[in-house]
Write a protein that holds these residues in place. Sequence first.
Motif, mmCIF file in Angstrom:
data_model
loop_
_atom_site.group_PDB
_atom_site.id
_atom_site.type_symbol
_atom_site.label_atom_id
_atom_site.label_comp_id
_atom_site.label_asym_id
_atom_site.label_seq_id
_atom_site.Cartn_x
_atom_site.Cartn_y
_atom_site.Cartn_z
ATOM 1 N N THR A 45 0.804 -1.179 -0.059
ATOM 2 C CA THR A 45 -0.097 -0.072 -0.075
ATOM 3 C C THR A 45 0.972 1.335 0.038
ATOM 4 N N HIS A 46 2.026 1.292 0.396
ATOM 5 C CA HIS A 46 3.180 2.261 0.282
ATOM 6 C C HIS A 46 3.438 2.444 -1.194
ATOM 7 N N PHE A 47 3.677 1.523 -2.110
ATOM 8 C CA PHE A 47 4.069 1.530 -3.388
ATOM 9 C C PHE A 47 2.778 1.938 -4.397
ATOM 10 N N TYR A 48 1.834 1.277 -3.907
ATOM 11 C CA TYR A 48 0.609 1.372 -4.973
ATOM 12 C C TYR A 48 -0.731 1.902 -4.345
ATOM 13 N N ASP A 49 -1.175 2.872 -4.688
ATOM 14 C CA ASP A 49 -2.471 3.536 -4.383
ATOM 15 C C ASP A 49 -3.726 2.577 -4.753
ATOM 16 N N HIS A 50 -3.444 1.974 -5.979
ATOM 17 C CA HIS A 50 -4.750 1.152 -6.597
ATOM 18 C C HIS A 50 -3.998 -0.197 -7.237
ATOM 19 N N ALA A 51 -4.428 -1.266 -7.251
ATOM 20 C CA ALA A 51 -3.947 -2.426 -8.106
ATOM 21 C C ALA A 51 -5.370 -3.431 -8.340
ATOM 22 N N ASP A 52 -5.637 -3.667 -9.617
ATOM 23 C CA ASP A 52 -6.582 -4.561 -10.234
ATOM 24 C C ASP A 52 -6.233 -5.858 -9.636
#
Length: 323
Positions: A120-127
């Motif tokens: 969650t630090h490196f991605y705000d959103h991920a499908d």
Amino acid sequence: MLFVLGMLIASIFPLSLVSAQEPHYDIIIVRNDNLIDYIIALPYAAKLEVPILPVNPTQLDEQTKAQLYSYVQIGWKEALIVGNAQAISPEVENELMILGFNPKRIGGDYRTETAEKLATHFYDHADTVFLASALDYGSALAAAKFAMEYNYPILLTLENDLSEPAELGLKKLEVKQVIMVGAGLSPTIKEKLESEGYTVYWYGKNVEPLPLHKEEPKSPYTYTLIGALIALAVSIPIVVYYGKKRWSANVVPVEVLTEKERIVVEAILKAGGTVKQEDLPEATGYSRPTISRIIQELEKKQLITREKIGKTFVVKMIKEIRL
């Protein structure tokens, strides 16, 4: 000038093209006595194109300090520490600061929590996310490889039940598809994920290709114009900044020295910064072979120079030591 260039950039490129700034690090630090932190850091090191350095979790050895200081000399300052204070001690974090790094720590009480915090630090959103067992290093490594290839985060779970940090990560990232990696995971995890509305693919039960498409390499010309404008806007401030900072690159913290190296350096400084190598055994109490080895190490660290004059070498300090 900067305002005008900023307005020009904004007028050329739609606001929709501007994405949130990704975290920036120059190096990732992990403990060297447990492979799992190294594994879960792999996708993010690949994403940032930075190295991972495993270190002693309690204290940096002299060789590692010298290695890290050489990185500071080339401009690396931002270090990510993976794991809480039990994984990598506050002493190591403090040593990094002394060497010139700006360390940031990301970690939890459990490896599943550390994986969630990194994702969650490196991605705000991920499908899509890859999910592996926190106890099966082989499956976690396979998941990390897939995560690097497809640019998705990785989460860790218990083998018999979906971990709370993994559930939290799925919700924060607004995930639609979960790819379970490893035959050791329980079918109840798949059932639970599907009951919560996720599309689940289990790599381990299935051996056909993953239901994913790799990202096309970005064109190097996509942002040529914006890069040129930004470079023009910041080039002068950067030149001025490094002109002011240049002197500090010649100041070396004493922590990069071993105890014997420190004693030799003190003897050189006591002699005014320049001394005959043949005088150092008497000044330090070390044998000639020992002095020779220490001088070679100091040369490798680019702290001294040696010049042969007649039958002897003259040793000269070329950097200031912060004793």
